[in-house]
Design a protein around this motif. Structure first.
Motif, PDB file in Angstrom:
ATOM      1  N   THR A 179      63.354 -16.500  88.225  1.00 37.21           N
ATOM      2  CA  THR A 179      62.482 -16.939  89.303  1.00 37.21           C
ATOM      3  C   THR A 179      62.228 -15.763  90.247  1.00 37.21           C
ATOM      4  N   GLN A 180      61.343 -15.977  91.210  1.00 37.35           N
ATOM      5  CA  GLN A 180      61.070 -14.940  92.195  1.00 37.35           C
ATOM      6  C   GLN A 180      62.310 -14.627  93.032  1.00 37.35           C
ATOM      7  N   THR A 181      63.143 -15.635  93.239  1.00 37.73           N
ATOM      8  CA  THR A 181      64.385 -15.419  93.986  1.00 37.73           C
ATOM      9  C   THR A 181      65.305 -14.462  93.244  1.00 37.73           C
ATOM     10  N   GLY A 234      54.273   3.882  91.968  1.00 41.90           N
ATOM     11  CA  GLY A 234      53.732   2.664  91.383  1.00 41.90           C
ATOM     12  C   GLY A 234      53.813   1.491  92.334  1.00 41.90           C
ATOM     13  N   LEU A 235      54.856   1.482  93.157  1.00 38.34           N
ATOM     14  CA  LEU A 235      55.043   0.389  94.109  1.00 38.34           C
ATOM     15  C   LEU A 235      53.909   0.348  95.130  1.00 38.34           C
ATOM     16  N   PHE A 236      53.563   1.513  95.695  1.00 38.03           N
ATOM     17  CA  PHE A 236      52.453   1.560  96.643  1.00 38.03           C
ATOM     18  C   PHE A 236      51.127   1.236  95.966  1.00 38.03           C
ATOM     19  N   THR A 237      50.981   1.638  94.708  1.00 33.21           N
ATOM     20  CA  THR A 237      49.762   1.308  93.966  1.00 33.21           C
ATOM     21  C   THR A 237      49.623  -0.191  93.793  1.00 33.21           C
ATOM     22  N   ASP A 238      50.692  -0.848  93.319  1.00 30.29           N
ATOM     23  CA  ASP A 238      50.665  -2.302  93.126  1.00 30.29           C
ATOM     24  C   ASP A 238      50.449  -3.025  94.450  1.00 30.29           C
ATOM     25  N   LEU A 239      51.067  -2.525  95.510  1.00 32.91           N
ATOM     26  CA  LEU A 239      50.916  -3.149  96.823  1.00 32.91           C
ATOM     27  C   LEU A 239      49.473  -3.043  97.302  1.00 32.91           C
ATOM     28  N   LEU A 273      43.865 -10.122  98.080  1.00 28.95           N
ATOM     29  CA  LEU A 273      43.935 -11.228  99.041  1.00 28.95           C
ATOM     30  C   LEU A 273      42.556 -11.579  99.593  1.00 28.95           C
ATOM     31  N   PHE A 274      41.655 -10.593  99.637  1.00 31.99           N
ATOM     32  CA  PHE A 274      40.318 -10.826 100.177  1.00 31.99           C
ATOM     33  C   PHE A 274      39.410 -11.555  99.184  1.00 31.99           C
ATOM     34  N   PHE A 275      39.800 -11.593  97.916  1.00 34.38           N
ATOM     35  CA  PHE A 275      38.905 -12.130  96.892  1.00 34.38           C
ATOM     36  C   PHE A 275      39.469 -13.346  96.165  1.00 34.38           C
ATOM     37  N   TYR A 276      40.786 -13.432  96.044  1.00 36.99           N
ATOM     38  CA  TYR A 276      41.394 -14.572  95.370  1.00 36.99           C
ATOM     39  C   TYR A 276      41.738 -15.610  96.427  1.00 36.99           C
ATOM     40  N   ARG A 277      40.883 -16.620  96.550  1.00 37.19           N
ATOM     41  CA  ARG A 277      41.008 -17.548  97.662  1.00 37.19           C
ATOM     42  C   ARG A 277      41.696 -18.854  97.300  1.00 37.19           C
ATOM     43  N   HIS A 278      41.890 -19.114  96.014  1.00 32.04           N
ATOM     44  CA  HIS A 278      42.548 -20.355  95.615  1.00 32.04           C
ATOM     45  C   HIS A 278      43.981 -20.360  96.138  1.00 32.04           C
ATOM     46  N   ARG A 305      50.786 -16.778  94.963  1.00 31.46           N
ATOM     47  CA  ARG A 305      51.328 -15.803  94.014  1.00 31.46           C
ATOM     48  C   ARG A 305      51.239 -14.398  94.572  1.00 31.46           C
ATOM     49  N   LEU A 306      50.082 -14.065  95.149  1.00 26.31           N
ATOM     50  CA  LEU A 306      49.889 -12.733  95.716  1.00 26.31           C
ATOM     51  C   LEU A 306      50.825 -12.482  96.891  1.00 26.31           C
ATOM     52  N   ARG A 307      50.937 -13.452  97.776  1.00 25.33           N
ATOM     53  CA  ARG A 307      51.800 -13.270  98.949  1.00 25.33           C
ATOM     54  C   ARG A 307      53.268 -13.132  98.539  1.00 25.33           C
ATOM     55  N   SER A 308      53.660 -13.884  97.527  1.00 22.23           N
ATOM     56  CA  SER A 308      55.029 -13.779  97.034  1.00 22.23           C
ATOM     57  C   SER A 308      55.301 -12.398  96.450  1.00 22.23           C
ATOM     58  N   SER A 309      54.350 -11.876  95.684  1.00 19.55           N
ATOM     59  CA  SER A 309      54.505 -10.552  95.089  1.00 19.55           C
ATOM     60  C   SER A 309      54.483  -9.462  96.160  1.00 19.55           C
ATOM     61  N   ILE A 310      53.636  -9.619  97.153  1.00 20.52           N
ATOM     62  CA  ILE A 310      53.564  -8.638  98.246  1.00 20.52           C
ATOM     63  C   ILE A 310      54.869  -8.607  99.029  1.00 20.52           C
ATOM     64  N   ARG A 311      55.440  -9.788  99.293  1.00 22.59           N
ATOM     65  CA  ARG A 311      56.735  -9.839  99.988  1.00 22.59           C
ATOM     66  C   ARG A 311      57.810  -9.119  99.183  1.00 22.59           C
ATOM     67  N   LEU A 312      57.777  -9.310  97.877  1.00 17.98           N
ATOM     68  CA  LEU A 312      58.748  -8.638  97.016  1.00 17.98           C
ATOM     69  C   LEU A 312      58.621  -7.125  97.129  1.00 17.98           C
ATOM     70  N   ARG A 313      57.415  -6.624  97.068  1.00 15.97           N
ATOM     71  CA  ARG A 313      57.202  -5.173  97.101  1.00 15.97           C
ATOM     72  C   ARG A 313      57.528  -4.604  98.488  1.00 15.97           C
ATOM     73  N   LEU A 314      57.191  -5.335  99.538  1.00 15.18           N
ATOM     74  CA  LEU A 314      57.532  -4.878 100.886  1.00 15.18           C
ATOM     75  C   LEU A 314      59.050  -4.845 101.073  1.00 15.18           C
ATOM     76  N   GLN A 315      59.727  -5.833 100.500  1.00 15.54           N
ATOM     77  CA  GLN A 315      61.182  -5.855 100.614  1.00 15.54           C
ATOM     78  C   GLN A 315      61.800  -4.654  99.896  1.00 15.54           C
ATOM     79  N   ILE A 316      61.264  -4.310  98.736  1.00 13.64           N
ATOM     80  CA  ILE A 316      61.767  -3.140  98.017  1.00 13.64           C
ATOM     81  C   ILE A 316      61.560  -1.880  98.852  1.00 13.64           C
ATOM     82  N   LEU A 317      60.374  -1.743  99.446  1.00 13.79           N
ATOM     83  CA  LEU A 317      60.087  -0.579 100.281  1.00 13.79           C
ATOM     84  C   LEU A 317      61.074  -0.475 101.445  1.00 13.79           C
ATOM     85  N   VAL A 318      61.252  -1.580 102.151  1.00 12.59           N
ATOM     86  CA  VAL A 318      62.133  -1.575 103.314  1.00 12.59           C
ATOM     87  C   VAL A 318      63.561  -1.235 102.917  1.00 12.59           C
TER      88      VAL A 318
END
Length: 238
Positions: A10-12, A155-160, A167-172, A178-191
């Motif tokens: 899972t994402q967790t 690669g992390l900054f590229t994916d981010l 986020l500006f185009f996928y509005r569903h 899904r996007l916000r969850s993935s972004i949180r994951l990548r930001l957490q790795i960066l931090v």
């Protein structure tokens, strides 16, 4: 964290393993640079130096950078080999334990003996650390189904950047989640990568190369926690 793989993850689980390994990578990055004045978590810059020295005819220097590159590659190859063998032998929940223990052993080796070798054989110590980081990069890539990279940030900054633009185009609603969850994951790795580096910088003042022993102990703590969590869950189910 290290137990679940494939569709069971899972994402967790990815957040947990990314947090631990990002801190370790950040610690190795700063410790290696302070002690050796070399990059020890990625090989992009080393390839540029290798090509530069090769074309200038400085073969000895070129071979050193080639050794760095091959060390990272061999680490990735070895880690993937052990994981694949474990999967095919149906090791199940312990398939990732041996690769984590091997990385721990490499960091312990560099931590115990790297201090004395930094002046005599700094390139050898750098190769050991690059081997460990190649090993970790393949490990976390396999365990997270290519969702996580922790040893370097390109690669992390590229994916981010890609996901932030989406986020500006996928509005569903499901796509946004899904996007916000993935972004949180990548930001957490960066931090946590930066946090691990800062933590190592403070430790390095007094521990020098022994800072790597702390990184190794974090991996051991991760395995112990994972095993405890697994047994606790099994007892609750029973």
């Amino acid at each position: 964290m290290f137990t679940h793989h494939g569709d069971q993850r899972t994402q967790t689980h990815n957040l947990q393993v990314a947090s631990l390994l990002a801190v370790v990578a950040g610690m190795v990055n700063i410790t290696g640079f302070f002690a050796l004045l070399r990059l020890t978590t990625n090989i992009t810059g080393h390839f540029a130096y290798f090509m530069s020295d090769l074309f200038r005819g400085e073969l000895r220097e070129a071979l050193v950078f080639l050794a760095y590159i091959l060390s990272f590659f061999v680490g990735s190859l070895g880690s993937s080999f052990f994981i694949e063998r474990g999967i095919r032998r149906k090791k199940g929940e312990t398939v990732y334990y041996l690769p984590v223990l091997v990385e721990t052993a490499l960091l312990l080796l560099a931590g115990f003996f790297g201090g004395a070798a930094t002046s005599e054989a700094p390139d050898l110590v750098a190769c050991v650390l690059l081997l460990a980081m190649g090993w970790q990069n393949a490990l976390v890539t396999r365990i997270s189904n290519s969702m996580v990279r922790t040893t370097h940030l390109t690669g992390l900054f590229t994916d981010l950047g890609i996901e932030l633009s989406q986020l500006f185009f996928y509005r569903h609603k499901d796509e946004q989640q899904r996007l916000r969850s993935s972004i949180r994951l990548r930001l957490q790795i960066l931090v946590l990568f930066f946090g691990g580096g800062i933590f190592a910088a403070f430790l390095f003042k007094s521990l020098r190369m022994h800072t790597l022993l702390v990184a190794a102990m974090l991996l051991v703590a991760g395995l112990v926690y994972d095993r405890w969590k697994q047994r606790t869950s099994a007892q609750i189910k029973n």
